[in-house]
Design an enzyme around this catalytic site. Sequence first.
Site, mmCIF file in Angstrom:
data_model
loop_
_atom_site.group_PDB
_atom_site.id
_atom_site.type_symbol
_atom_site.label_atom_id
_atom_site.label_comp_id
_atom_site.label_asym_id
_atom_site.label_seq_id
_atom_site.Cartn_x
_atom_site.Cartn_y
_atom_site.Cartn_z
ATOM 1 N N HIS A 121 0.835 -1.220 0.000
ATOM 2 C CA HIS A 121 0.000 0.000 0.000
ATOM 3 C C HIS A 121 0.862 1.259 0.000
ATOM 4 O O HIS A 121 0.443 2.304 0.502
ATOM 5 C CB HIS A 121 -0.946 0.024 1.207
ATOM 6 C CG HIS A 121 -1.707 -1.255 1.407
ATOM 7 N ND1 HIS A 121 -2.978 -1.459 0.927
ATOM 8 C CD2 HIS A 121 -1.347 -2.409 2.020
ATOM 9 C CE1 HIS A 121 -3.380 -2.685 1.246
ATOM 10 N NE2 HIS A 121 -2.401 -3.286 1.895
ATOM 11 N N SER A 152 16.185 21.079 -16.323
ATOM 12 C CA SER A 152 15.003 21.850 -16.702
ATOM 13 C C SER A 152 15.447 23.086 -17.457
ATOM 14 O O SER A 152 16.501 23.651 -17.174
ATOM 15 C CB SER A 152 14.230 22.249 -15.444
ATOM 16 O OG SER A 152 13.468 23.416 -15.688
ATOM 17 N N LYS A 173 16.735 21.529 -11.040
ATOM 18 C CA LYS A 173 16.100 20.258 -11.374
ATOM 19 C C LYS A 173 17.073 19.202 -11.884
ATOM 20 O O LYS A 173 17.998 19.478 -12.632
ATOM 21 C CB LYS A 173 15.011 20.455 -12.447
ATOM 22 C CG LYS A 173 13.776 21.161 -12.001
ATOM 23 C CD LYS A 173 13.123 20.540 -10.769
ATOM 24 C CE LYS A 173 12.651 19.120 -10.979
ATOM 25 N NZ LYS A 173 11.394 19.054 -11.694
ATOM 26 N N GLU A 218 10.784 7.933 -16.870
ATOM 27 C CA GLU A 218 9.413 8.384 -17.151
ATOM 28 C C GLU A 218 8.977 7.948 -18.547
ATOM 29 O O GLU A 218 7.827 7.559 -18.772
ATOM 30 C CB GLU A 218 9.329 9.903 -17.024
ATOM 31 C CG GLU A 218 9.623 10.407 -15.615
ATOM 32 C CD GLU A 218 9.891 11.906 -15.601
ATOM 33 O OE1 GLU A 218 8.951 12.672 -15.815
ATOM 34 O OE2 GLU A 218 11.056 12.301 -15.401
#
Length: 476
Positions: free
Chosen positions: A155, A276, A282, A289
């Site tokens: 969970h 970024s 970043k 991804e």
Amino acid sequence: MRMWGGRFSGETDPLVADATRSVDVDRALALDDIDGSIAHVHGLARAGLLTADEATRLVDGLRVLRGEVEAGTLVWDPALEDVHLNLEAALAARLGPLAGKLHTGRSRNDQVALDLRLWLRRTVRDLDGEVLALERALVERAARDGDAIMPGMTHVQPAQPVLLAHHLLAYVEMLERDRGRLADCAGRADRSPLGAGALAGAGFALDREATAADLGFSGVTANSLDAVSDRDFVVEFLAAAALAMVHLSRLAEELVWWSNPAFGWVTLADAHATGSSMMPNKKNPDPCELVRARAARVAGHLVTMLGVLKGLPLAYQRDLQEDKVPLFDGAAVLGSSLRVMAAVVGGLSFHPDRMREAALRGHVTATALADALVERGVPFRAAHHVAGRLVAEAERRGCRLDQLDDGAFREALASEEGTEPRRLAGEVGSGLTAELRQAATLEAAVARPRVVGGTAPERVREAIAAARERLGDTAT
Ligand code: ARG
């Protein structure tokens, strides 16, 4: 341009030619197509349909074409619809009317079915190597950094401590099954459809078995209608590829979270992250991804193929041409995703201290503590209550389970019904609490699941050794 012989008088509408052309995509089959044609020429010669000299000239011509395809110098004519017609025309340009004998007893329907099976065979072989490379990368990280203790989760909440190696090896198991599924699919596709003709079977006494053996197949398809219209193997391949992508996506997803500073369990190599355009701070796990998103793309290809096939009557229908984009793209995406994940895994820096901190904050040793009470005769359900009370107390005090004092243990045991907890409450201070505190340390808790397949260090060491042996890797 007129391609279809005497039956046709007009030219194909350019709009229709554009809408039906596939050569930009199916030229990926060129080498398989040539291999199939060479085997077919031998088959025609064996059947007495070509003289030895004709066969030699055809094979030589096809070999020249192969060289041009390999060198990238063959000129593809978009007016010639697909890879098969392009290669036949290129052969005719070199050999003249003799090239017209190549298509004896053959249709593009059995030809393309053959090409796809040959393509599948070599693609699965390549992909198998890529899966193995990722498995190796994971096993090596498990061997190098796997002693770190992390909070295993259910969970997405801290659950029980596990070794990082155990977690990484879970992916090795998935990938092994993926290899098996790819091999299964290639195994079922290992039948030559050549000789099925357009749909009814070739009208000549071709020795299909001999040609199949020339091409390295273990047999021939048994029904010509099925042979030209079967794309089960495309579906099976895409199912195996989609599932392998799902596994990569789960790994990618974990690395995305673990590399977030709030976790701080892992840092991706600079070479495997991007920045970024606006935010100088970043460092983004973009390759992970994109693998995650591409799992959806391959799953889409699987659904596309099921949709293409489900309404098709026998035998060949032109709809089948639409198998190529999903098949080729699915394989390409799986291959590139495997390669990029192997590189990412190889470049990770793990942070065991952060994993340990997260494990300790989550009281992940509570189950081990309950198990230790069971060993002292407490029924598991009662032990679960006692350990739960101790967790609540540790939360209240802001400490770990193994830092609780005797009073806390006495109170938790005494407040539970039943003789065993109450008897143990009386024993607090006599060595019992030292034993329970010890059981509640991360090291003790992670060592407890000694069952086969458990996370205890000796089991994990065995698992690493077994994986290395299977991968043929003897490094220590
Ligand atoms: N390009 C076609 C395909 O991939 C080859 C077979 C065409 N056969 C036909 N009868 N039009 O399916």
